[in-house]
Enzyme design. Structure first.
Site, PDB file in Angstrom:
ATOM      1  N   ASP A  55       0.912  -1.189   0.027  1.00  0.00           N
ATOM      2  CA  ASP A  55       0.165   0.130  -0.102  1.00  0.00           C
ATOM      3  C   ASP A  55       0.835   1.137   0.055  1.00  0.00           C
ATOM      4  OD1 ASP A  55      -1.701   2.254   0.887  1.00  0.00           O
ATOM      5  OD2 ASP A  55      -2.858   1.137   1.882  1.00  0.00           O
ATOM      6  N   TYR A 159     -10.406  14.831  -5.729  1.00  0.00           N
ATOM      7  CA  TYR A 159      -9.638  14.247  -6.650  1.00  0.00           C
ATOM      8  C   TYR A 159      -8.695  15.524  -7.142  1.00  0.00           C
ATOM      9  CZ  TYR A 159      -8.068  11.952 -10.799  1.00  0.00           C
ATOM     10  OH  TYR A 159      -7.368  11.210 -11.656  1.00  0.00           O
TER      11      TYR A 159
END
Length: 252
Positions: A55, A159
């Site tokens: 990750d 985003y």
């Protein structure tokens, strides 16, 4: 002969980059989540590709991926940051009386922005051990932003903020790492045919492609991978954000 680390390498832009680099003779560590098809892809690509389940937000897991890179291939010359997530939520939806969940905003920032920085800082340490070429060059980091960093649409607050952060840190990190001979460049793709868009109906994808001035279609991940290669081959490109969007400017 380069050794590369590609995050988000099991799909989309990252996968295309992994495949092109291996095809061009590089050795690649494909970093992606344990649940991704990364292990199978690395196996298919052969001995010049290794899979690192990790990750990008974990310092320990990225550190392990870099240790694997050094163990398998001896060094690191190129890091390509493609790992990322996206959501579409309005800051406040008055019709539903629903505010943007803070946890969702934080998750996108954490994966896209903090995760990218985590990989850069740890990669730089390994790259700095390389013997410089005659130009003093030791390595290259390529990040992935988005045209949403400049023209974010409705519902893209999280985003756009994450990708705008990547754009904003490109130059200062390039300046930080310049004495070490490590370049930092960011690609800002427009609309690309990736798994993110693959779930949309074909007519919607065609409509999106027609918004691009020229060529009037969605970008191919191979075109992103081609630009990564071009940046690796041109040592003068540094501290820059390159739009790869067919002259697209997003509408609200």
């Amino acid at each position: 002969g380069l050794v590369a680390l590609v995050t988000g390498g099991a799909s989309g832009l990252g996968r295309a980059t992994v495949e092109r680099l291996v095809e061009q003779g590089a050795r690649v560590v494909l970093l992606d989540l344990p649940s991704s098809p990364g292990a199978q892809l690395a196996k298919e690509l052969g001995e010049r590709c290794a899979f690192a389940p990790a990750d990008v937000t974990s310092a320990e897991e990225v550190g392990d991926a870099l240790a694997l890179t050094q163990k398998e291939f001896g060094r690191l010359d190129l890091t390509v940051n493609c790992a990322g997530v996206g959501i579409a939520v309005k800051t406040y939806n008055s019709k539903k009386d629903k505010v943007h969940e803070l946890e969702d905003f934080q998750r996108v920032i954490n994966v896209n922005l903090v995760g990218t920085f985590n990989v850069i800082r740890l990669s730089a340490r390994l790259m700095s051990q390389n013997k410089p070429d005659p130009d003093g060059h030791r390595g290259l980091v390529v990040n992935t932003a988005s045209v949403a960093a400049f023209e974010g649409q409705v519902g893209q607050a999280a985003y756009s903020a994450s990708k705008g952060g990547i754009v904003g840190m490109t130059l200062p990190i390039a300046r930080d790492l310049a004495p070490l001979g490590i370049r930092v460049v960011t690609i800002a793709p427009g609309l690309f045919s990736t798994p993110l868009l693959a779930g949309l109906p074909e007519r919607v994808r065609n409509f999106l492609g027609q918004q691009v001035p020229f060529p009037s279609r969605l970008g191919h991940p191979l075109e992103y991978a081609h630009l990564v290669q071009a940046l690796a081959e041109n040592p003068m490109v540094n501290g820059e954000v390159v739009r790869l969007d067919g002259a697209l400017r997003m509408q609200p």
